[in-house]
Every structure is written in C-alpha cells, then in structure tokens.
Design an enzyme around this catalytic site. Structure first.
Site, PDB file in Angstrom:
ATOM      1  N   ASP A  70       0.858  -1.182   0.000  1.00 46.19           N
ATOM      2  CA  ASP A  70       0.000   0.000   0.000  1.00 46.19           C
ATOM      3  C   ASP A  70       0.890   1.227   0.000  1.00 46.19           C
ATOM      4  O   ASP A  70       2.048   1.137   0.367  1.00 46.19           O
ATOM      5  CB  ASP A  70      -0.793   0.054   1.322  1.00 46.19           C
ATOM      6  CG  ASP A  70      -2.039  -0.767   1.219  1.00 46.19           C
ATOM      7  OD1 ASP A  70      -2.280  -1.271   0.134  1.00 46.19           O
ATOM      8  OD2 ASP A  70      -2.754  -0.899   2.227  1.00 46.19           O
ATOM      9  N   ASP A  77      -4.500  -2.687   4.968  1.00 45.53           N
ATOM     10  CA  ASP A  77      -4.982  -2.215   6.266  1.00 45.53           C
ATOM     11  C   ASP A  77      -6.495  -2.175   6.345  1.00 45.53           C
ATOM     12  O   ASP A  77      -7.061  -2.193   7.409  1.00 45.53           O
ATOM     13  CB  ASP A  77      -4.412  -0.828   6.592  1.00 45.53           C
ATOM     14  CG  ASP A  77      -4.673   0.159   5.464  1.00 45.53           C
ATOM     15  OD1 ASP A  77      -5.390  -0.216   4.516  1.00 45.53           O
ATOM     16  OD2 ASP A  77      -4.159   1.283   5.512  1.00 45.53           O
TER      17      ASP A  77
END
Length: 1214
Positions: free
Chosen positions: A457, A779
């Site tokens: 990410d 996440d």
C-alpha cells in the site's frame, strides 16, 4: 439459537429480580438469541424501546456509564466479565508421557530392561568356560557384578532425552501462551464513559457500556444498536450467510459478538459479555462436553466419516435440518489453485523419512551381521555344542547386539531436525517482535525468506500517514500554502468549515501534542485529520460545530467505501429542507458537480470544459507533487422539490456545488527509499498498489525509488488494468495478466478486487520458471481477500482494521515498510539456520553410522557404546539445534537472490562439506581404532569379552569423535563456502555457551564417567592429542573450501520438495479436496514405515509448528495455548470442523466477487437449542464461502474433540 433451556439450572439464582438493574442476565441472554424483527418486537414489548432498555441498565445513550469503579465491579459481578476462560494447559507429566511414546526410545527401554535382567543371572562357573571364548575371560568377579551398569545407564539416558523433550514442549507452550495473552492485552475498544470517548481493553467492557462501532471492527460483545449510519455487518461467522446484513433501529438492531463491521458506523448498548454473549455460549458448549465425551463413540464416528468419504469422494456434508425441515444444500468445493503450506516443512519431513529408512536398513544389517559372526565363531570355528546352561549367556550377547543395532538407528534418525525448525522459528518469532513484526502463523516467517514480490500500500506503509493540507483551490484561486482566513469569503468559509466538521467520523479528532513542542496528535482517519487540521489553520474550531450538530441529528450518512470513493452527510434544516455535504476523490466528485463557488461566494455553472481546465491547471500539478487531492462539495434539497429518494444514491449524489479542492501531503517515510533499495538488491520486486490518483502515485513511487526516470515500467490505473486483462466476455485471462505483471510497478485508483486479481495473477503465473512468492500489505477490511490469497499477508498494526489483521500472517506493529525488509532477513535466516544444522547433523550421522557398522562387523562390538551414542545424539540433536538455529541474521543475507520453492535443502557446496568432513573424521577414527594401541602404546580395546572393563583405547576413540564434532560445529556456521567460520561468532552467546558447556561435560564424562559411559580417565597428553585431532577439522575445512564445487561433478543435491510429477495419481485426486496443501502431512503419509509412524518426536515438533497454522489436523498431542481466552479469537476459528485429518482451510478468495454471486447458505432460521452448536458453528468463518461441514450428531462429535478443534490452533488472532 432458541431459548437456552438446558443451562437453566445454572441460572436459577439469577431469576430473582435484582434491586439494582431492571433486567436480569437471563432476560438479556434470551433477548440476544432473537434475530431481526423478533428481537425488535421483544424490545418493544418488554422495554418500550432501546432508550427504555438503557434506563433499565442504568446507562445513558449519550453520556454512557459513569465509569465509577464500584459500578463497573457490580456490573461484572451481576452480568459477568468480558472474558472466556481458557482450557487448562497440558501438565508436565502429560508431556513426559507423550515423549515416552517415541518408538526408538521404547525399543531401547525394552533392550535395557532385558539386559538388566540378564546381568543378574549367574550361570554355574564351571560351565562358563564351555560357552565359548567371548563369554569367558572375566578376571574379576566384581567386574561381572557391574554388568547391570550398562542397562541402567541406557535407561538413565532415555530418561534424560525424555525430560529434555518434555521440557522443550512445555517451554514452547508457555512462550506461545505469553504471546497470546500479550496480543489480547493490546485489544482496545472505544466506549463512552462519563460523556468522554475513551479506549478501554476489550476485557473491561461491561453490560450497559455504550460502545462506538466503526468500519473494520470486530464486535467484542453482544449489543443493541442505539444509533447507526449505513451500518452493514458480516454475520457469516455465526449464521453462515455470506451476505452483509443491514442494521437499523427500525429493522434489525441486534449486534452480535464475533461479527465484523463491513461498512458504516454507529453506537451500541452492550447487553451481553464473555460467556453469556453468543460467541461465549458456543465456546462454553464446546468446553462443557469435553469430559463427558465418550472416546469410543468418537472413534466410531470418525471411522464412519472415513468410510463415507471413501464412498462419495467428496466433502462429507450432511444435510442440515432446520426448523422447517428444509435441507441445506450440499456444496462441493470448486477446484481452484491451492495455497501451499510450509514448503520447508515438507522438504524436511521428506529428508527425515529418507534418512530414517537408510538408518533402519543399516541397523538391521548391523544386527544380522553381528549375530551371524557370533554364531559362526562359537558353533562352527570353535565347534562347541549348544549347552542348555549357556542359553542365558548367549541371549545376553544377542541383547547386546540388539542394543548396538538400536543405537545405530537412534543416531541415524535425525530427531533434531524438527526440533531445529521449531527452535529456529520460535526464536525468530520472538526476535521479530523486537523488529515490529508480530507473527501470527509460524510458517509465514520462513515463506518470507523466499519472497520474490511485495505489493505494498502507499498510505502509511511507504508514507508517514501524517497528513496535512498544503495546497488549496478556493474561490477561483490556487493557494500554494494554507491561505489566511481573511482571504476567504465568509459564505465559503462557513460552508467549508461546517462541511469538514460534520462530514467526518466523530471519532476522528486532533488532540494536543503529548509533549511540549511536539506535533498535534491525529486520532482516527488521517485524511479527515488533515481536513480538521485545515479548519484549525483557518482559525475555526470544528468542535463547536460538532456540538451544534451531534450525530443523533444526522438525517442520513453515506459512509466512505471503496466503490463510492466519497462520503456524504445529510442534515435536515428547520424549514424541512435538507443540505448534504460531500467529500471525496477530486476527479470522481468533480464529475458530479454542476456548479462551483466563485471569489464572491456565489455559485456559477461548471461545464465539462471548465472541469478539464481545472484538472489540468490545478489537480494534475498538485498530484505531480505527490499530493492527494480531495474535493469538498455540497447540495441543497429545497422543500419545493419534495422528499428525495434517499436509497437511490445515483440521484442524490449529482448536481453538487464544489466548495474547494485541497492538496494533502503525506511525506514519504525517511527510511523507505533505503529499504526498497535493499529489496531490489535482494531480488525482490516492490510494486505499489494504491487507491490514489495515478499522478500522485507515480510521484510517490519515484520518491521511494520504486520507479526510476527513464526505466521501461508500467504505471496503470485500475480501469486500464481491468481492460487489459479481460477478454471480450469480461473474463480475466491468465495470459493477459502475464503480459502485464512483469513490468507493472504502480497500480493506481485500484479497487480491492484489482489488488486480489493482481496477487492471484502473479502467484498463478508460469511465465518465469520459479513460482513467484508474493507478500502483500493491507490495512482495510476490503484488503482481506488479497491478504488471504498472498503467500504472506502483512496487516498494519496501527491503521489496520480487525478484519485485515484477521486475514494476515504477520502484523507490522509500526506500519512501516522497512519492517518488511527485516521480515525478509529473518525468513532467509531461518532457512540458512536449518541448512547449517543439516550440514552438521548429516556429517555426524554419516560418521557415527559407518563407525558403528564397520566396527561392529570387524570387531563384533561397536566402538561407540550405546550410552556414548546417546550422548553424541544429544549433542548433535538438541544442543546443536539450539546453537545453530539461534544465529542472528546479518545484512549479507540480503545480497543474494531468493532461493525459490524448489531449491534443495542441501546444496552441492554443503554436500561437499558433509562428505569432505566425513572422510577426515572416518580416517582419524579408523586409524585410532585399528592402530591406536601402537600410537599411544596402550592395550588394545578390540575383541574384549562381554563384561570387560572400559579400555583407554576406546575412550580415546570416543573422546576424539566428540572433539571433532565440537570443532565441526564451528565449521557448520557457514554454508555458502565462506572462509572465515569465526565471523560474528561472539554475537551468538547461545552458540558459544553451548560449545563451551559441551566441552566441560565431555571432560566430566571421560574423567569421571567410569563404567556407565564405558570411559577411563585420560592423561593430559592423550587429551591434547584428542583436542588436536578435533582442531584438525577446522584446518581441513579450509582445505575443503579451496576445492571449487564446480569441479566435483559427482556431487548431488538433496532435500528437494516433492515435485508434482512425483505424486501418485490417487494422491493428486485427494489433494483436490483440500483447500491448502500441507507438504509435511503428505510426506508423512508417503513415508509411513514402522519407525516413521513411531517417530512421535518428529510429529510432536511438526505439531508445534502446525499449531501456529489454521489447519484442522489431528494434532491432539501438543496442547497449544487456547485462543479461547478472547472472544475476538472466535473469528479465527468459527470453523469447528470435526473431521480428523483434512487440513482444509477455506480461503476467502476462491470466489471472486465479480465473477460469482455469493452462495446463499442455509437461509432457514437457526434450529432450536439442544444441538446447540449446530447453528453457529457450521459456517466456516467469514472467509469461507464454500466448504461447509454440518453434522447431525454435532454435540456428540464436536464436543469431546478438544485438541483437534480450532480453538486449539495457535492463531494468535487479533
């Protein structure tokens, strides 16, 4: 679940209404067993509404509980604590009993006992001479009396081995429990107490608390919704329904523990905690029947299952009868690529099986040769008749030969292998905690060493996740820093600040810095924090506006999700009109704007051409500097237009008026570019997958060093990526992905599905010869599928949601990319540690087996006695695995390419070292054995009679052998042909202390061991010679290193994993039924020889490693710490599978959300209680959409099954 009748007796006492609270534990329990409309109806009948329930529980919907300690204590006493007590761990004695099950040890015990028994038998002296030369010749009666010592010594050494093994298991279990409880203490939940929003540990929740639930939470207790915005819950862990359930005050306000919040936010009143919550009830049931279960029934049940499985070959699902008698559909698993389990474990098990077979073969031949030689010598060469009185003497010889054979087997079987793996992994896991890696599945640690690709990410991992607004476009002007408040027209200012304050989660706030001069703390969503910070920079306090519009006043909230990429809040004005504030990704939201506010504060029309100009002039320049651009807009719904259709989002989210556009900076973490350079040098490709704009993504990727200007790499947006990988029918084609992924470095504006598709595409790809091993970071709740699919999933410890943590293998406690590089280092180190241990172990094995074998054949007695062999075994197994498996990793590990999944454990260089050292050691030992008496001028120890005293000759042989092993242990520290074997030796204190300690014990054994160890004290000269010959190993090692491996063509590698081609047809078919392939299990099945079945020790060790995994294998032996102690852990194993040996783990990703509609499970209402477990536990988890086992006789089978049940799996789930 219906009324909880069978537990009634327990709760009789609670039935009397307590003066304190307006409802009892029993009432609340039965309330929470109702679902949807029934629950709503019960609340209205009994309490009027949710407010009524709040006042009965003496709680306020807005202020929460007072938080006084005596009030909290009273509630805990009345309604229970939010804690599910764990099952008792195994006692030390149980572990000892398990260690005693080892077949080789049992054989040794039997032999020792027979030897003991016979040593007390005295044949008449006269005849003793007639029993052959070997039997006579005992000069001293006292010596013959000491015949029992050998048997006793063997028994004693067996006891030592057993205690060491049991202690190892016990300490591992203790360690794991510690880890478990540490994870549980870290779990916090947000509640309102005394009007303040605070975070408390999950175990402190009590009935009556007002808890704030938000996207990504795992609910820790049962409750009733008080206020909700667009709340959707995944209840598949309790009901098996994969569809998300919408929760609203007027439809279904019941929230259950163990379920996940997939969208929205809200507040709930806690009504049941701990063992009284829905999850707790299931746990109690599973625990309740443990002692009552009858093993016989259990076994028959298992057998029946196996037979049925044999008949239909499919997954045995029995129809689930529901109240209406509708049979649940029987599902078949689809054949999709499987996630492979620990490859290292598979290679090791295979190697151990092969070595063990060879050892069994050698020991059998040794025994046969010894017996044949003895019989020929006594009855043919000496020509003696078989005398009845001599029979015990002969039997004594046979027992001695048998003991020698068994000791050869003991030395050959490398029980230390699994121990080395376990120690190495457990040690790494412990150390990785310090490097901010919390490992949830042990084998993820080793897999990480082979990683070839990392899909990361952007926000929070590569960047600092500390966002600030640095550019703003307001009232036709582009400000390159936050503008002064007086430059913004008042009308725009009011809309801007109200929009920011109201249209964000109220849990997000800016707190004062922790220490003087520090930066203000950002709590909650970081993008929202940046906007709140912007309003503070404009000298406007968002808190005042929030108190003016509390959450209860919101008319409707459209929460942010990956599809909308925007969030909107609707407020109702006094005159009946509505105003909606929106914020979201600028290019998406601008398409929905038809007006924009000008410098005067008045809206003007905003045409597509104006939008393109704005994109070019404002948004692209911001994005190219790596800023995330957010558009803020609003829309009014006047009374004259009538009530809008709020459910039709398309109509609501159009015709907006743009207020302003902000550019939010999220600086790159300073340590990231260096970490990425290390990865690239280590042969790992880093790719960035982000939801951000492509220009922002490209700018950040360049700053990080993921792409370099002028390189030939791809940066794609999600839409373009999908267009390229799908054919005309819209199906994903692997060869299309194969054309893209090798060059792809940045995937921007990607949805979670794109991330999952990319990971799956890389893993399934066959373009490169090695299968790619992919690590993924995530996440959000929606990253779950990609995290599950990846070989190693990293979840963020700070920003990550519970759902992401649940799906991951490793949790990054500091959310930092450089911690991933540490994980790679540790993973490679595990692999190297095990190779070091193998190199050492196999050298000892080869030498010890050959010495025992040839010695036995030529001198009819093994030069190394049984007790000595056991001591050598202890050095090379337990101690060496401790010493070599705890080497700390060095940076040099990152200078080589990943090994790949098919690399043999023993490389040709290692094979050269093993054979080279074996030649040196055998030469020395045989020289000493056959010429030692002349060299040292001592009596020969060969051809000694049965109970002869120990000789100096054989003591020197034994001592030199051990010295050579000690010095060879230092050689074994390097496996890639390095010259300096002492490099960094003092960094590993365990290694130094073990080598030193072994040396001291060896001195004690030789000088004072006497008869039990068959040793005689040696002089200083003899000691120096022994040490010198041992030291020769180091010099010889340098010589071996000089020989280039490439010249030695005859060297082979060993310890490959099983290739697909080698697997028999029927096993391949069997594998089709499994969702994960466990290589170690497969190997054990293939090698089921007698000793292999009995090598309980190997299996115990594997069991420990497997305990870290989420399989349902029958690892009943090693009790692993319970995950029961926390409701949260329920989520990791709602799949209470009763099968015995199918390691079947459903993976989330087998149904691609775009390709298949989720399958409806048994949609009928849950059945009534007595077969209580049946309702909730059939539904294997949120993550499973397919394999689904139900059992009629569920209590009988499910309950007495503790250790196999997933409650025991050591998922350190969060």
């Amino acid at each position: 679940m219906a009324r909880n009748s069978f537990r009634g007796s327990k709760y009789k006492a609670d039935a009397n209404h307590d003066a304190d609270f307006g409802c009892t534990l029993k009432e609340l329990r039965s309330l929470m067993e109702l679902r949807g409309p029934e629950g709503l109806q019960r609340i209205q009948e009994c309490y009027g509404d949710v407010q009524g329930l709040c006042s009965r529980l003496k709680s306020s919907p807005t202020e929460g509980l007072s938080g006084h300690s005596d009030d909290i204590a009273r509630r805990k006493e009345e309604f229970g604590k939010n804690f599910i007590p764990p099952k008792k761990p195994k006692t030390f004695l149980q572990l000892v009993w398990e260690a005693l099950q080892d077949v080789t040890l049992i054989i040794l015990e039997v032999a020792a006992i027979i030897s003991l028994g016979l040593s007390f038998y005295r044949p008449p002296d006269a005849e003793r001479e007639n029993c052959g030369k070997a039997a006579g010749g005992v000069e001293d009666e006292g010596e013959a009396e000491a015949g029992w010592i050998e048997g006793a010594a063997i028994l004693l050494s067996v006891v030592c081995v057993v205690l060491v093994t049991a202690f190892n298991d016990w300490s591992k279990e203790k360690q794991f429990r510690g880890l478990q409880s540490r994870i549980e203490q870290e779990q916090k939940f947000t509640v309102v107490r005394g009007g303040q929003i605070i975070q408390i540990p999950v175990t402190e929740l009590v009935v009556g608390d007002i808890a704030q639930v938000k996207y990504g939470d795992l609910l820790p207790a049962d409750g009733v919704l008080i206020q909700g915005n667009d709340l959707k819950i995944d209840e598949s862990s309790l009901t098996g329904e994969s569809d998300h359930v919408r929760k609203a005050l007027d439809k279904d306000p019941m929230l259950l523990s163990g379920t996940h919040v997939m969208e929205g936010s809200g507040r709930m009143l806690v009504t049941a905690v701990g063992i009284n919550s829905q999850t707790g009830i299931i746990f109690t049931l599973l625990g309740a029947g443990e002692d009552e279960g009858d093993n016989e029934d259990e076994k028959e049940e298992k057998e029946r299952k196996k037979r049925e499985k044999g008949k239909d070959g499919g997954v045995d699902t029995e129809p689930l009868s529901s109240e209406d008698g509708i049979d649940g559909d029987v599902k078949k698993k689809s054949s999709l690529p499987k996630k492979e389990k620990s490859v290292l474990q598979g290679k090791l098990t295979k190697l151990a099986v092969q070595i063990g077979k060879a050892g069994l073969f050698m020991s059998a031949i040794t025994v046969i040769i010894l017996i044949v030689l003895f019989l020929m010598d006594t009855f043919w060469i000496q020509g003696l008749p078989w005398i009845k009185d001599c029979t015990p003497v002969y039997i004594q010889f046979f027992v001695k030969f048998f003991i020698i054979g068994v000791t050869v087997l003991v030395v050959a079987v490398p029980e230390g292998l699994p121990l080395a793996v376990t120690i190495s992994l457990a040690y790494s896991v412990k150390k990785m905690m310090k490097d901010n890696n919390l490992v949830r599945h042990l084998d993820a640690c080793e897999t990480m060493g082979n990683a070839t690709a990392i899909c990361s990410d952007k926000t929070g991992t590569l960047t600092m996740n500390r966002m600030t607004v640095v550019h703003a476009y307001v009232g036709d002007r582009h400000y390159r820093k936050v503008p002064e408040p007086d430059l913004i027209p008042g009308k725009i200012m009011d809309l801007l600040v109200t929009g920011i304050s109201v249209n964000s989660a109220y849990t997000t706030k800016i707190m004062p810095p922790e220490r003087e001069g520090g930066l203000p703390r950002q709590v909650g969503n970081k993008t929202e924090c940046a906007l709140l910070g912007f309003s503070l920079d404009l000298r406007k306090d968002y808190q005042i506006i929030r108190s003016e519009y509390p959450e209860e006043k919101f008319f409707k909230v459209y929460t942010f999700n990956s599809v909308r990429k925007s969030m909107s809040t609707v407020l109702k004005n006094y005159d009946g009109s509505y105003r909606m504030y929106s914020k979201g990704a600028s290019e998406i939201l601008l398409k929905k704007c038809c007006k924009i506010l000008t410098a005067s504060g008045e809206p003007k029309y905003f045409k597509p051409r104006d939008r393109d100009d704005l994109m070019k002039m404002v948004i692209e320049p911001m994005a190219s500097e790596g800023l995330r651009t957010i558009c803020l807009a609003y829309r009014d719904f006047p009374v004259s237009e009538g009530e809008p259709d709020w459910e039709n989002e398309g109509d609501i989210l159009t015709g907006l008026t743009c207020i302003c556009i902000v550019g939010i900076e999220d600086p790159v973490r300073p340590e990231v570019p260096d970490a990425i350079r290390k990865c690239q040098r280590a042969g790992i490709t880093v790719r960035m997958v982000t939801g951000d704009n492509i220009n922002t993504a490209r700018a950040i990727a360049t700053k990080c060093g993921i792409i370099h200007p002028g390189d030939d790499f791809l940066c794609l947006e999600g839409k373009e990526f999908n267009r390229r990988i799908r054919n005309e029918l819209g199906e994903i084609e692997q060869e299309r992905i194969d054309r893209i992924w090798p060059k792809l470095r940045v995937l921007a504006r990607s949805s979670p599905t794109d991330k999952h598709t990319l990971v799956k595409g890389i893993i399934d790809s066959t373009v490169v010869e090695q299968r790619q091993v992919v690590a993924v970071t995530g996440d959000g709740t929606n990253d779950g599928p990609a995290l599950k699919k990846a070989d190693v999933g990293f979840a963020m410890g700070i920003a990550g949601t519970d759902v992401a943590k649940e799906a991951s293998d490793i949790i990054l406690t500091d959310d930092n990319f450089s911690s991933i590089v540490k994980a790679v280092m540790w993973g490679r180190n595990v692999y190297d540690s095990i190779s070091k241990f193998l190199q050492f172990q196999l050298t000892v094995n080869v030498v010890a087996v050959i010495v025992a074998f040839t010695g036995a054949c030529i001198t009819q007695d093994s030069p190394l006695k049984a007790v000595q062999m056991l001591w050598v075994n202890l050095i090379m197994d337990t101690f060496a695995s401790l010493a070599l498996a705890t080497e700390p990793p060095t940076e040099s590990l990152l200078l080589r390419k990943p090994y790949g999944r098919n690399k043999p454990l023993i490389s040709r260089t290692m094979m050269k070292n093993i054979l080279g050292h074996a030649i040196y050691q055998l030469t020395i030992i045989f020289t000493l054995l056959f010429a030692g008496e002349q060299i040292f001028d001592i009596d020969s120890g060969r051809n000694a009679p049965l109970h002869a005293p120990p000789s100096e000759h054989y003591t020197i042989v034994f001592n030199t052998f051990v010295m050579m092993q000690l010095f060879n242990e230092i050689n074994a520290r390097k496996i890639h042909g390095e010259r300096n074997v002492f490099d960094g030796i003092f960094n590993n204190l365990i290694f130094c202390s073990i080598v030193f300690g072994t040396f001291i014990i060896q001195i004690v054994i030789v000088q004072f061991g006497g008869k039990p160890f068959s040793c005689v004290g040696l002089s200083i000269d003899q000691w120096l010679w022994c040490v010198f010959l041992g030291f020769g190993c180091l010099l010889w090692g340098q010589l071996i290193t000089t020989i280039p491996t490439s010249r030695l063509k005859f060297l082979k590698t060993a310890g490959h994993g099983t290739q697909k081609e080698e697997i028999p047809e029927e096993e391949l078919e069997e594998m089709e039924d499994l969702d994960e392939i466990d290589h170690a299990e497969m190997e054990l099945r293939r090698g089921q020889v007698l000793w292999c079945r009995g090598l309980q020790r190997i299996q115990t060790q594997i069991r420990v490693v497997n305990a870290f995994r989420d399989t349902m294998s029958p690892y009943e032996g090693l009790e692993t710490p319970e995950s029961r102690s926390s409701i949260h852990n329920f989520m990791s194993h709602p799949e209470f599978r009763i099968e015995d040996s199918e390691p079947a783990i459903p993976l989330i990703d087998e149904t691609d959300p775009e390709e298949e509609a989720p399958i409806k499970r048994n949609a009928a209402p849950p059945p009534p209680l007595p077969p209580v477990v049946s309702s909730p536990n059939q539904n294997n988890n949120a993550t499973d959409r397919r394999s689904f086992h139900c059992h009629k006789d569920i209590i009988k089978t499910a309950i007495p099954q503790p250790p196999g049940s997933p409650l025991h799996s050591l998922e350190t789930s969060l």
